[in-house]
Write a protein that holds these residues in place. Structure first.
Motif, PDB file in Angstrom:
ATOM      1  N   GLY A 112      -5.219   2.698   5.200  1.00 34.57           N
ATOM      2  CA  GLY A 112      -5.735   3.048   3.885  1.00 34.57           C
ATOM      3  C   GLY A 112      -7.052   2.324   3.669  1.00 34.57           C
ATOM      4  O   GLY A 112      -7.941   2.355   4.521  1.00 34.57           O
ATOM      5  N   THR A 113      -7.191   1.638   2.550  1.00 30.00           N
ATOM      6  CA  THR A 113      -8.385   0.810   2.350  1.00 30.00           C
ATOM      7  C   THR A 113      -8.084  -0.663   2.591  1.00 30.00           C
ATOM      8  O   THR A 113      -8.915  -1.531   2.312  1.00 30.00           O
ATOM      9  CB  THR A 113      -8.974   0.987   0.933  1.00 30.00           C
ATOM     10  OG1 THR A 113      -7.982   0.664  -0.032  1.00 30.00           O
ATOM     11  CG2 THR A 113      -9.460   2.402   0.735  1.00 30.00           C
ATOM     12  N   ASP A 114      -6.904  -0.962   3.071  1.00 28.63           N
ATOM     13  CA  ASP A 114      -6.600  -2.318   3.512  1.00 28.63           C
ATOM     14  C   ASP A 114      -7.301  -2.531   4.850  1.00 28.63           C
ATOM     15  O   ASP A 114      -7.048  -1.801   5.810  1.00 28.63           O
ATOM     16  CB  ASP A 114      -5.093  -2.518   3.706  1.00 28.63           C
ATOM     17  CG  ASP A 114      -4.332  -2.525   2.392  1.00 28.63           C
ATOM     18  OD1 ASP A 114      -4.945  -2.818   1.352  1.00 28.63           O
ATOM     19  OD2 ASP A 114      -3.126  -2.243   2.410  1.00 28.63           O
ATOM     20  N   VAL A 115      -8.184  -3.497   4.915  1.00 26.99           N
ATOM     21  CA  VAL A 115      -8.937  -3.767   6.132  1.00 26.99           C
ATOM     22  C   VAL A 115      -8.682  -5.199   6.573  1.00 26.99           C
ATOM     23  O   VAL A 115      -8.846  -6.137   5.797  1.00 26.99           O
ATOM     24  CB  VAL A 115     -10.451  -3.550   5.913  1.00 26.99           C
ATOM     25  CG1 VAL A 115     -11.215  -3.833   7.205  1.00 26.99           C
ATOM     26  CG2 VAL A 115     -10.717  -2.127   5.442  1.00 26.99           C
ATOM     27  N   LEU A 116      -8.250  -5.357   7.811  1.00 21.79           N
ATOM     28  CA  LEU A 116      -7.982  -6.677   8.378  1.00 21.79           C
ATOM     29  C   LEU A 116      -8.854  -6.847   9.608  1.00 21.79           C
ATOM     30  O   LEU A 116      -9.010  -5.918  10.407  1.00 21.79           O
ATOM     31  CB  LEU A 116      -6.509  -6.826   8.745  1.00 21.79           C
ATOM     32  CG  LEU A 116      -5.503  -6.628   7.604  1.00 21.79           C
ATOM     33  CD1 LEU A 116      -4.983  -5.200   7.583  1.00 21.79           C
ATOM     34  CD2 LEU A 116      -4.329  -7.594   7.729  1.00 21.79           C
ATOM     35  N   ILE A 175      -3.167  -2.275  -3.419  1.00 20.45           N
ATOM     36  CA  ILE A 175      -2.753  -0.886  -3.490  1.00 20.45           C
ATOM     37  C   ILE A 175      -3.986  -0.005  -3.387  1.00 20.45           C
ATOM     38  O   ILE A 175      -4.971  -0.209  -4.092  1.00 20.45           O
ATOM     39  CB  ILE A 175      -2.002  -0.618  -4.807  1.00 20.45           C
ATOM     40  CG1 ILE A 175      -0.741  -1.489  -4.854  1.00 20.45           C
ATOM     41  CG2 ILE A 175      -1.649   0.836  -4.963  1.00 20.45           C
ATOM     42  CD1 ILE A 175       0.043  -1.368  -6.131  1.00 20.45           C
ATOM     43  N   SER A 176      -3.935   0.978  -2.513  1.00 18.80           N
ATOM     44  CA  SER A 176      -5.123   1.780  -2.262  1.00 18.80           C
ATOM     45  C   SER A 176      -4.757   3.158  -1.743  1.00 18.80           C
ATOM     46  O   SER A 176      -3.613   3.435  -1.410  1.00 18.80           O
ATOM     47  CB  SER A 176      -6.015   1.067  -1.248  1.00 18.80           C
ATOM     48  OG  SER A 176      -5.262   0.765  -0.099  1.00 18.80           O
ATOM     49  N   PHE A 177      -5.777   4.014  -1.665  1.00 22.71           N
ATOM     50  CA  PHE A 177      -5.605   5.361  -1.141  1.00 22.71           C
ATOM     51  C   PHE A 177      -6.563   5.556   0.014  1.00 22.71           C
ATOM     52  O   PHE A 177      -7.756   5.304  -0.129  1.00 22.71           O
ATOM     53  CB  PHE A 177      -5.907   6.404  -2.217  1.00 22.71           C
ATOM     54  CG  PHE A 177      -4.981   6.337  -3.394  1.00 22.71           C
ATOM     55  CD1 PHE A 177      -3.794   7.034  -3.399  1.00 22.71           C
ATOM     56  CD2 PHE A 177      -5.289   5.542  -4.482  1.00 22.71           C
ATOM     57  CE1 PHE A 177      -2.935   6.962  -4.480  1.00 22.71           C
ATOM     58  CE2 PHE A 177      -4.434   5.464  -5.561  1.00 22.71           C
ATOM     59  CZ  PHE A 177      -3.260   6.167  -5.566  1.00 22.71           C
ATOM     60  N   ASN A 233       0.868  -1.176   0.000  1.00 25.04           N
ATOM     61  CA  ASN A 233       0.000   0.000   0.000  1.00 25.04           C
ATOM     62  C   ASN A 233       0.903   1.224   0.000  1.00 25.04           C
ATOM     63  O   ASN A 233       1.659   1.433   0.946  1.00 25.04           O
ATOM     64  CB  ASN A 233      -0.871  -0.024   1.265  1.00 25.04           C
ATOM     65  CG  ASN A 233      -1.873   1.108   1.303  1.00 25.04           C
ATOM     66  OD1 ASN A 233      -1.623   2.201   0.821  1.00 25.04           O
ATOM     67  ND2 ASN A 233      -3.008   0.835   1.912  1.00 25.04           N
ATOM     68  N   PRO A 234       0.892   2.047  -1.056  1.00 24.22           N
ATOM     69  CA  PRO A 234       1.825   3.171  -1.155  1.00 24.22           C
ATOM     70  C   PRO A 234       1.685   4.197  -0.054  1.00 24.22           C
ATOM     71  O   PRO A 234       2.601   4.983   0.179  1.00 24.22           O
ATOM     72  CB  PRO A 234       1.504   3.781  -2.527  1.00 24.22           C
ATOM     73  CG  PRO A 234       0.098   3.360  -2.804  1.00 24.22           C
ATOM     74  CD  PRO A 234      -0.031   2.001  -2.204  1.00 24.22           C
ATOM     75  N   ALA A 274       2.491   7.982   8.714  1.00 25.73           N
ATOM     76  CA  ALA A 274       2.096   9.239   8.079  1.00 25.73           C
ATOM     77  C   ALA A 274       0.583   9.393   7.998  1.00 25.73           C
ATOM     78  O   ALA A 274       0.049  10.488   8.181  1.00 25.73           O
ATOM     79  CB  ALA A 274       2.709   9.315   6.678  1.00 25.73           C
ATOM     80  N   ASN A 275      -0.136   8.298   7.739  1.00 23.41           N
ATOM     81  CA  ASN A 275      -1.577   8.386   7.497  1.00 23.41           C
ATOM     82  C   ASN A 275      -2.438   7.751   8.585  1.00 23.41           C
ATOM     83  O   ASN A 275      -3.653   7.703   8.463  1.00 23.41           O
ATOM     84  CB  ASN A 275      -1.911   7.759   6.141  1.00 23.41           C
ATOM     85  CG  ASN A 275      -1.297   8.543   5.004  1.00 23.41           C
ATOM     86  OD1 ASN A 275      -1.497   9.738   4.880  1.00 23.41           O
ATOM     87  ND2 ASN A 275      -0.514   7.870   4.176  1.00 23.41           N
TER      88      ASN A 275
END
Length: 215
Positions: free
Chosen positions: A84-88, A115-117, A34-35, A59-60
């Protein structure tokens, strides 16, 4: 075998005693492609059966059940971890049999290639990205949420993406095509279906109306 696992789109990541690092670095226990994830984004700690998480000054930010993690906090079964939009999702080993999972074992790494924002920087992203990119983000969020037992937790994030997409179309003067409108409408219908009490009915109706006007 550990008591806790992290589940991401059908893949289960075992959480072992001690510290489990999540981030973009190949040295992390769980590597997120994930960038907008930091190299060492957050850390899980399992000690005497107690599971905690700490953000590593990413950072986010790291989010649990829609709330930003400040310092360290306890994790429980059913909690949703978002980078980000990675959900676990935190689950137990007994909840389901592992399917084609990759595991961390004796230094072996696992990768959640997604990869997500994150919605928190969506405004910046949509200033330069195309409708297609924002639609991909929307569908990633919906898919991630749908894999969990409490998808409604991610509803505010999904709503922000939908509203940003409509605003992007209006601001740039680029109307959504028929196929794009259909994709957004499907996401809106899916989101609304998670609320049996009809609490999103008015938002759904207005958004679908706005979609027709933007196409």
């Amino acid at each position: 075998m550990s008591t806790y696992w992290l589940k991401y789109r059908g893949t289960r990541f075992p959480i072992r005693r001690g510290e489990t690092l999540l981030g973009r670095s190949p040295y992390c226990s769980i590597v997120l492609s994930n960038p907008l994830a930091s190299r060492q984004h957050c850390a899980l700690k399992l000690d005497a059966g107690n599971l905690t998480i700490a953000d590593l000054k990413s950072a986010n930010g790291t989010w649990i059940n829609g709330e930003r993690v400040e310092g360290s906090r306890a994790l429980n079964v059913g909690d949703l971890l978002r980078v980000g939009t990675d959900v676990l999702e935190v689950i137990t080993a007994e909840e389901e049999n592992p399917r084609s999972s990759e595991r961390t074992d004796h230094g072996r790494k696992v990768t959640a290639a997604h990869i997500s924002f994150p919605p928190e920087v969506l405004e910046e992203a949509t200033n330069t990205k195309t409708h297609a990119t924002t639609l991909d983000l929307l569908e990633q969020l919906v898919a991630s949420a749908a894999e969990t037992r409490r998808p409604s937790i991610l509803a505010p994030s999904i709503q922000r993406v939908v509203e940003a997409l409509l605003d992007q179309s209006k601001r740039t003067g680029q109307p959504l095509g028929a196929a794009e409108t259909t994709r957004v409408a499907a996401a809106v219908e899916k989101l609304s279906s998670w609320f049996a009490d009809g609490s999103l009915a008015a938002w759904r109706q207005q958004t679908l109306k706005n979609l027709q006007g933007s196409s």
